[in-house]
Design a protein around this motif. Sequence first.
Motif, PDB file in Angstrom:
ATOM      1  N   MET A 256       0.852  -1.207   0.000  1.00  0.00           N
ATOM      2  CA  MET A 256       0.000   0.000   0.000  1.00  0.00           C
ATOM      3  C   MET A 256       0.876   1.241   0.000  1.00  0.00           C
ATOM      4  N   ILE A 257       0.549   2.193  -0.885  1.00  0.00           N
ATOM      5  CA  ILE A 257       1.252   3.474  -0.908  1.00  0.00           C
ATOM      6  C   ILE A 257       1.051   4.177   0.425  1.00  0.00           C
ATOM      7  N   LYS A 258       2.120   4.708   1.026  1.00  0.00           N
ATOM      8  CA  LYS A 258       2.019   5.393   2.306  1.00  0.00           C
ATOM      9  C   LYS A 258       1.583   6.841   2.098  1.00  0.00           C
ATOM     10  N   VAL A 259       0.576   7.242   2.840  1.00  0.00           N
ATOM     11  CA  VAL A 259       0.032   8.586   2.728  1.00  0.00           C
ATOM     12  C   VAL A 259       0.718   9.499   3.734  1.00  0.00           C
ATOM     13  N   GLY A 260       0.995  10.712   3.330  1.00  0.00           N
ATOM     14  CA  GLY A 260       1.613  11.674   4.241  1.00  0.00           C
ATOM     15  C   GLY A 260       2.673  12.438   3.482  1.00  0.00           C
ATOM     16  N   LEU A 261       3.542  11.685   2.794  1.00  0.00           N
ATOM     17  CA  LEU A 261       4.495  12.313   1.917  1.00  0.00           C
ATOM     18  C   LEU A 261       3.765  12.671   0.626  1.00  0.00           C
ATOM     19  N   ARG A 262       4.179  13.758  -0.039  1.00  0.00           N
ATOM     20  CA  ARG A 262       3.491  14.200  -1.245  1.00  0.00           C
ATOM     21  C   ARG A 262       3.675  13.170  -2.351  1.00  0.00           C
ATOM     22  N   MET A 263       2.572  12.781  -3.004  1.00  0.00           N
ATOM     23  CA  MET A 263       2.620  11.781  -4.055  1.00  0.00           C
ATOM     24  C   MET A 263       2.684  12.443  -5.422  1.00  0.00           C
ATOM     25  N   ASN A 264       3.345  11.753  -6.375  1.00  0.00           N
ATOM     26  CA  ASN A 264       3.261  12.206  -7.750  1.00  0.00           C
ATOM     27  C   ASN A 264       2.033  11.583  -8.395  1.00  0.00           C
ATOM     28  N   LYS A 265       1.798  11.898  -9.677  1.00  0.00           N
ATOM     29  CA  LYS A 265       0.577  11.439 -10.333  1.00  0.00           C
ATOM     30  C   LYS A 265       0.478   9.914 -10.356  1.00  0.00           C
ATOM     31  N   GLU A 266       1.582   9.249 -10.682  1.00  0.00           N
ATOM     32  CA  GLU A 266       1.554   7.800 -10.804  1.00  0.00           C
ATOM     33  C   GLU A 266       1.296   7.122  -9.457  1.00  0.00           C
ATOM     34  N   SER A 267       1.926   7.618  -8.399  1.00  0.00           N
ATOM     35  CA  SER A 267       1.729   7.001  -7.088  1.00  0.00           C
ATOM     36  C   SER A 267       0.322   7.260  -6.556  1.00  0.00           C
ATOM     37  N   PHE A 268      -0.235   8.445  -6.866  1.00  0.00           N
ATOM     38  CA  PHE A 268      -1.620   8.711  -6.476  1.00  0.00           C
ATOM     39  C   PHE A 268      -2.563   7.745  -7.181  1.00  0.00           C
ATOM     40  N   CYS A 269      -2.356   7.551  -8.481  1.00  0.00           N
ATOM     41  CA  CYS A 269      -3.208   6.640  -9.246  1.00  0.00           C
ATOM     42  C   CYS A 269      -3.102   5.211  -8.718  1.00  0.00           C
ATOM     43  N   THR A 270      -1.895   4.804  -8.348  1.00  0.00           N
ATOM     44  CA  THR A 270      -1.706   3.470  -7.766  1.00  0.00           C
ATOM     45  C   THR A 270      -2.407   3.369  -6.422  1.00  0.00           C
ATOM     46  N   TRP A 271      -2.356   4.457  -5.661  1.00  0.00           N
ATOM     47  CA  TRP A 271      -2.998   4.484  -4.334  1.00  0.00           C
ATOM     48  C   TRP A 271      -4.500   4.298  -4.435  1.00  0.00           C
ATOM     49  N   ILE A 272      -5.168   5.021  -5.341  1.00  0.00           N
ATOM     50  CA  ILE A 272      -6.618   4.868  -5.439  1.00  0.00           C
ATOM     51  C   ILE A 272      -6.986   3.501  -6.030  1.00  0.00           C
TER      52      ILE A 272
ATOM     53  N   ARG B  39      -5.705  14.322  -3.801  1.00  0.00           N
ATOM     54  CA  ARG B  39      -5.901  14.684  -5.225  1.00  0.00           C
ATOM     55  C   ARG B  39      -5.483  16.128  -5.475  1.00  0.00           C
ATOM     56  N   LEU B  40      -5.860  17.027  -4.567  1.00  0.00           N
ATOM     57  CA  LEU B  40      -5.484  18.430  -4.719  1.00  0.00           C
ATOM     58  C   LEU B  40      -3.968  18.606  -4.636  1.00  0.00           C
ATOM     59  N   LYS B  41      -3.354  17.959  -3.677  1.00  0.00           N
ATOM     60  CA  LYS B  41      -1.901  18.100  -3.529  1.00  0.00           C
ATOM     61  C   LYS B  41      -1.167  17.556  -4.747  1.00  0.00           C
ATOM     62  N   THR B  42      -1.630  16.425  -5.252  1.00  0.00           N
ATOM     63  CA  THR B  42      -0.989  15.826  -6.419  1.00  0.00           C
ATOM     64  C   THR B  42      -1.195  16.690  -7.654  1.00  0.00           C
ATOM     65  N   GLY B  43      -2.436  17.141  -7.862  1.00  0.00           N
ATOM     66  CA  GLY B  43      -2.740  17.942  -9.043  1.00  0.00           C
ATOM     67  C   GLY B  43      -2.007  19.268  -9.067  1.00  0.00           C
ATOM     68  N   LEU B  44      -1.988  19.956  -7.930  1.00  0.00           N
ATOM     69  CA  LEU B  44      -1.304  21.247  -7.868  1.00  0.00           C
ATOM     70  C   LEU B  44       0.205  21.087  -8.047  1.00  0.00           C
ATOM     71  N   SER B  45       0.759  20.031  -7.466  1.00  0.00           N
ATOM     72  CA  SER B  45       2.201  19.793  -7.590  1.00  0.00           C
ATOM     73  C   SER B  45       2.593  19.524  -9.033  1.00  0.00           C
ATOM     74  N   ASP B  46       1.670  18.952  -9.802  1.00  0.00           N
ATOM     75  CA  ASP B  46       1.947  18.582 -11.192  1.00  0.00           C
ATOM     76  C   ASP B  46       1.850  19.780 -12.146  1.00  0.00           C
ATOM     77  N   LEU B  47       1.186  20.851 -11.703  1.00  0.00           N
ATOM     78  CA  LEU B  47       1.017  22.029 -12.558  1.00  0.00           C
ATOM     79  C   LEU B  47       2.249  22.920 -12.516  1.00  0.00           C
ATOM     80  N   GLN B  48       2.467  23.645 -13.608  1.00  0.00           N
ATOM     81  CA  GLN B  48       3.606  24.546 -13.701  1.00  0.00           C
ATOM     82  C   GLN B  48       3.151  25.985 -13.507  1.00  0.00           C
ATOM     83  N   PHE B  49       3.468  26.566 -12.345  1.00  0.00           N
ATOM     84  CA  PHE B  49       3.225  27.982 -12.090  1.00  0.00           C
ATOM     85  C   PHE B  49       4.136  28.418 -10.949  1.00  0.00           C
ATOM     86  N   PRO B  50       4.260  29.710 -10.663  1.00  0.00           N
ATOM     87  CA  PRO B  50       5.253  30.191  -9.696  1.00  0.00           C
ATOM     88  C   PRO B  50       5.230  29.432  -8.369  1.00  0.00           C
TER      89      PRO B  50
END
Length: 232
Positions: free
Chosen positions: A1-17, A73-84
């Motif tokens: 099981m993916i451990k929750v707490g550390l920020r996940m990337n898109k692939e690890s989030f998808c594996t988690w759900i 989902r919010l943390k993963t999505g925002l981390s994946d976006l490119q902005f300041p």
Amino acid sequence: MIKVGLRMNKESFCTWIKEIREEKISRKDMASKYPWHENTIKAYEKDRLPELDYLYALSVVTNFSFRELVRQRLKTGLSDLQFPKIEKNHLLNNIDQVLQFDNQSDRFSYLNNQGEKGALEFAEVKSQAEIYQSFPSLKVEDDAMEPTIKKGALCTVDHKDTKLSPGAIYGFSYGTGKSEASLSILRRVQSSLKGAIILVTDNPTYPAQELSEELKKEITVIGRIKSVTNTL
């Protein structure tokens, strides 16, 4: 099981759900029960971030915390976006606060308009909410405390309380550092007639253990469990 707490990337989030879904229902049954094609669900569980309505359905069918699904989902999505970076960190750092207080705002508003008694209760409730918000949420990964605390439950932990008070439940981890991702061990603390600390579980298949000097070297007290949200 993916451990929750550390920020996940898109692939690890998808594996988690995917892992959350697999514990309760097959992909085929999920697709037949709800309006998402198997291929869509497969994509969600591979490298495509799901929509909010799918996460809601996933929460309902698995009894997993909707708040935690949205939070990750919010943390993963925002981390994946490119902005300041400054603006990105501002949004990321406010996720927990927004999700924590939105579900209590109606009660706060009601109490705050009930005169002196309501104002006092409002202050007390709000104070407790602020205290609990400061405690990190950790996920239980074993079934040692079932049926009281189920595997997959979300707990808040007070890292400052590590004195092992008899009757309380504490989180422990192997090694020397405090885990920010999960609770490796949950145990209820008892005291023997001779004053020794005994670590017990609510699941009878796990034996009680005396907290010996040797065991103290192998584990770290993470903190006292303050609240629990069980999965069903």
